[in-house]
Enzyme design. Structure first.
Site, PDB file in Angstrom:
ATOM      1  N   ASN A   1      37.356  39.269  45.552  1.00  0.00           N
ATOM      2  CA  ASN A   1      37.163  40.851  45.558  1.00  0.00           C
ATOM      3  C   ASN A   1      35.927  41.261  45.505  1.00  0.00           C
ATOM      4  O   ASN A   1      35.003  40.305  45.336  1.00  0.00           O
ATOM      5  CB  ASN A   1      38.078  41.552  44.475  1.00  0.00           C
ATOM      6  CG  ASN A   1      37.624  41.166  43.029  1.00  0.00           C
ATOM      7  OD1 ASN A   1      36.582  41.331  42.615  1.00  0.00           O
ATOM      8  ND2 ASN A   1      38.644  40.369  42.375  1.00  0.00           N
TER       9      ASN A   1
ATOM     10  N   LYS B   1      36.928  20.076  52.413  1.00  0.00           N
ATOM     11  CA  LYS B   1      36.962  21.363  53.203  1.00  0.00           C
ATOM     12  C   LYS B   1      37.971  20.968  54.468  1.00  0.00           C
ATOM     13  O   LYS B   1      37.958  20.228  55.299  1.00  0.00           O
ATOM     14  CB  LYS B   1      35.648  21.578  53.944  1.00  0.00           C
ATOM     15  CG  LYS B   1      35.748  22.799  54.959  1.00  0.00           C
ATOM     16  CD  LYS B   1      34.234  22.920  55.618  1.00  0.00           C
ATOM     17  CE  LYS B   1      34.249  24.047  56.510  1.00  0.00           C
ATOM     18  NZ  LYS B   1      33.002  24.098  57.246  1.00  0.00           N
TER      19      LYS B   1
ATOM     20  N   PHE C   1      40.735  48.187  32.491  1.00  0.00           N
ATOM     21  CA  PHE C   1      40.283  49.176  33.615  1.00  0.00           C
ATOM     22  C   PHE C   1      41.624  49.078  34.523  1.00  0.00           C
ATOM     23  O   PHE C   1      41.970  48.110  34.796  1.00  0.00           O
ATOM     24  CB  PHE C   1      39.229  48.505  33.988  1.00  0.00           C
ATOM     25  CG  PHE C   1      37.646  49.032  33.445  1.00  0.00           C
ATOM     26  CD1 PHE C   1      37.063  49.738  34.139  1.00  0.00           C
ATOM     27  CD2 PHE C   1      37.470  48.737  32.069  1.00  0.00           C
ATOM     28  CE1 PHE C   1      35.916  50.133  33.522  1.00  0.00           C
ATOM     29  CE2 PHE C   1      36.364  49.358  31.453  1.00  0.00           C
ATOM     30  CZ  PHE C   1      35.472  49.889  32.332  1.00  0.00           C
TER      31      PHE C   1
ATOM     32  N   LYS D   1      50.205  51.115  33.271  1.00  0.00           N
ATOM     33  CA  LYS D   1      49.560  49.830  33.150  1.00  0.00           C
ATOM     34  C   LYS D   1      49.151  49.994  31.676  1.00  0.00           C
ATOM     35  O   LYS D   1      49.385  48.818  30.721  1.00  0.00           O
ATOM     36  CB  LYS D   1      48.219  49.783  33.981  1.00  0.00           C
ATOM     37  CG  LYS D   1      47.538  48.408  33.464  1.00  0.00           C
ATOM     38  CD  LYS D   1      46.271  48.116  34.114  1.00  0.00           C
ATOM     39  CE  LYS D   1      45.549  47.044  34.101  1.00  0.00           C
ATOM     40  NZ  LYS D   1      44.198  46.688  34.963  1.00  0.00           N
TER      41      LYS D   1
ATOM     42  N   LYS E   1      51.148  46.703  29.528  1.00  0.00           N
ATOM     43  CA  LYS E   1      50.363  45.915  28.697  1.00  0.00           C
ATOM     44  C   LYS E   1      49.769  46.058  27.396  1.00  0.00           C
ATOM     45  O   LYS E   1      48.901  45.569  26.725  1.00  0.00           O
ATOM     46  CB  LYS E   1      49.181  45.427  29.938  1.00  0.00           C
ATOM     47  CG  LYS E   1      49.762  45.616  31.073  1.00  0.00           C
ATOM     48  CD  LYS E   1      48.465  44.859  32.072  1.00  0.00           C
ATOM     49  CE  LYS E   1      49.373  44.415  33.432  1.00  0.00           C
ATOM     50  NZ  LYS E   1      48.085  44.118  34.359  1.00  0.00           N
TER      51      LYS E   1
END
Length: 404
Positions: free
Chosen positions: A213, A295, A330, A344, A348
């Site tokens: 990301n 690979k 976050f 969330k 959590k």
């Protein structure tokens, strides 16, 4: 954080003085009122004309100090004017004078005539820095609450020696100044242990391909810096972060990892010792079901990639959290950021969640700025408009201090 603040800079005699010119220029561009004192030896490296041009104000020297008084003594006026005092480069000579409370030039007289926080950025040859007398003075000066320090780092010095004694980089000095101006030198998290995760994780398909990301780790680094500047003992567990973003040296423990599994292991290892845990890392949700040790040729890549879930680290931490611990997550969202963040938070078992938009300009991944809504488990919310990630980090710590 810096606009219209008064920062006084005292320059000692050393080759690292050239770095201070960049600090002066950057501070002026950010709206800071800058005044500079040069010692006699500093003028052997940087001229008053250079400093006055960069700061857009007269540079002060001992020649000014010994002029007949037309109004109030110069060292008194400068000491009262400053919100913050930076001494860079701090030489062994000036360090010794500060430790002993001596005042034989404009710089040292102004130190004694001021009450604002003082940031010290030493720079000297490795052998000089490692002398027992210099280290004794350095440790002794840090016993006084108004003195704050940055560096020195290690690297190639002007004497061609590779070792410790290198002055902190201008960007690191400016970040430290921002924190000190925000906190006014107060260390309200003194002794608290804060565990922070930062950056993104990488889940590899083969040695050269991975699922990842855009997280850069800037938010986590800002949280670590703000926490340490407020007196906390910080452990930062981070995914891959560009080397130019990492402080050198850092004044907190850094543990680099790559995958979510590695981050999970380190977070669980250090969790029990932490008072506050801030999970700012962008951890992968899935990983390739199969990993190839070599690979994969392009023509053998699968047309569809079988995935499997990775462990939900923060959910695990929520289950084992002790009553004295504060767990902060976050939630990077698009569109409505509050509703999924609250969901969330509850699922959590978090104490606080930071909902921040990643679809806004100059916010979220890769940006130097951010914006957010802090949400507490008991319902309190605080909206933070766009600001630097360092300021957002400080405001989160303010929120934690007020709620707990």
């Amino acid at each position: 954080m810096l606009n219209q603040q008064n920062i006084l800079i005292g320059m000692g005699g050393g080759i690292a003085a050239y770095k201070v010119c960049e600090v002066i220029s950057s501070l002026f561009q950010q709206g800071v009122n800058v005044r500079v004192i040069l010692t006699n030896t500093a003028q052997q490296f940087i001229t008053p004309l250079t400093v006055s041009t960069l700061s857009r104000h007269q540079a002060y020297t001992d020649a000014d100090f010994w002029q007949p008084i037309h109004s109030r003594p110069l060292h008194i006026e400068l000491g009262e004017w400053a919100n913050l005092f930076l001494i860079a480069p701090l030489t062994a000579n000036t360090l010794g004078k500060l430790t002993s409370g001596l005042a034989d030039n404009l710089l040292t007289n102004t130190v004694l005539a001021s009450n604002c926080p003082i940031l010290l950025a030493p720079a000297m040859n490795t052998d000089m820095w490692e002398q027992p007398t210099v280290q004794r003075n350095w440790q002794q000066l840090q016993e006084y609450s108004r003195y704050h320090t940055i560096g020195p780092g290690a690297g190639l010095l002007a004497c061609d020696r590779v070792g410790s004694g290198r002055m902190a980089e201008p960007s690191e000095i400016i970040t430290k100044l921002q924190s000190l101006l925000y906190t006014k030198g107060q260390q309200d998290f003194q002794g608290k242990r804060i565990l922070i995760s930062a950056g993104g994780t990488r889940e590899y398909l083969d040695p050269v391909r991975f699922i990842g990301n855009p997280a850069t780790g800037k938010m986590g680094l800002a949280l670590a810096q703000a926490s340490r500047d407020r007196g906390a003992v910080v452990t930062l567990i981070h995914g891959p972060i560009a080397s130019e973003l990492l402080p050198t040296p850092s004044n907190y423990r850094r543990i680099p990892v790559v995958s979510a599994g590695q981050m999970e292991k380190e977070m669980l290892t250090h969790f029990s010792e932490a008072d506050i845990i801030i999970m700012s890392a962008a951890v992968a949700d899935v990983k390739p079901a199969q990993y190839s040790q070599v690979k994969l040729p392009k023509n053998t890549l699968p047309k569809s990639l079988e995935l499997e879930s990775v462990s939900d680290i923060i959910a695990q931490l929520g289950k084992i959290k002790e009553p004295h611990q504060c767990l902060i997550g976050f939630a990077a969202q698009t569109g409505d950021i509050v509703t999924p963040a609250i969901d969330k938070l509850k699922r959590k078992q978090l104490d606080i969640i930071v909902a921040n938009p990643v679809d806004q300009n100059n916010a979220g991944f890769g940006s130097d700025n951010n914006q957010a809504i802090f949400i507490h488990a008991k319902g309190q919310q605080k909206k933070i408009d766009s600001c630097s990630k360092l300021e957002l980090a400080h405001q989160l710590l303010d929120f934690v201090a007020k709620i707990r």
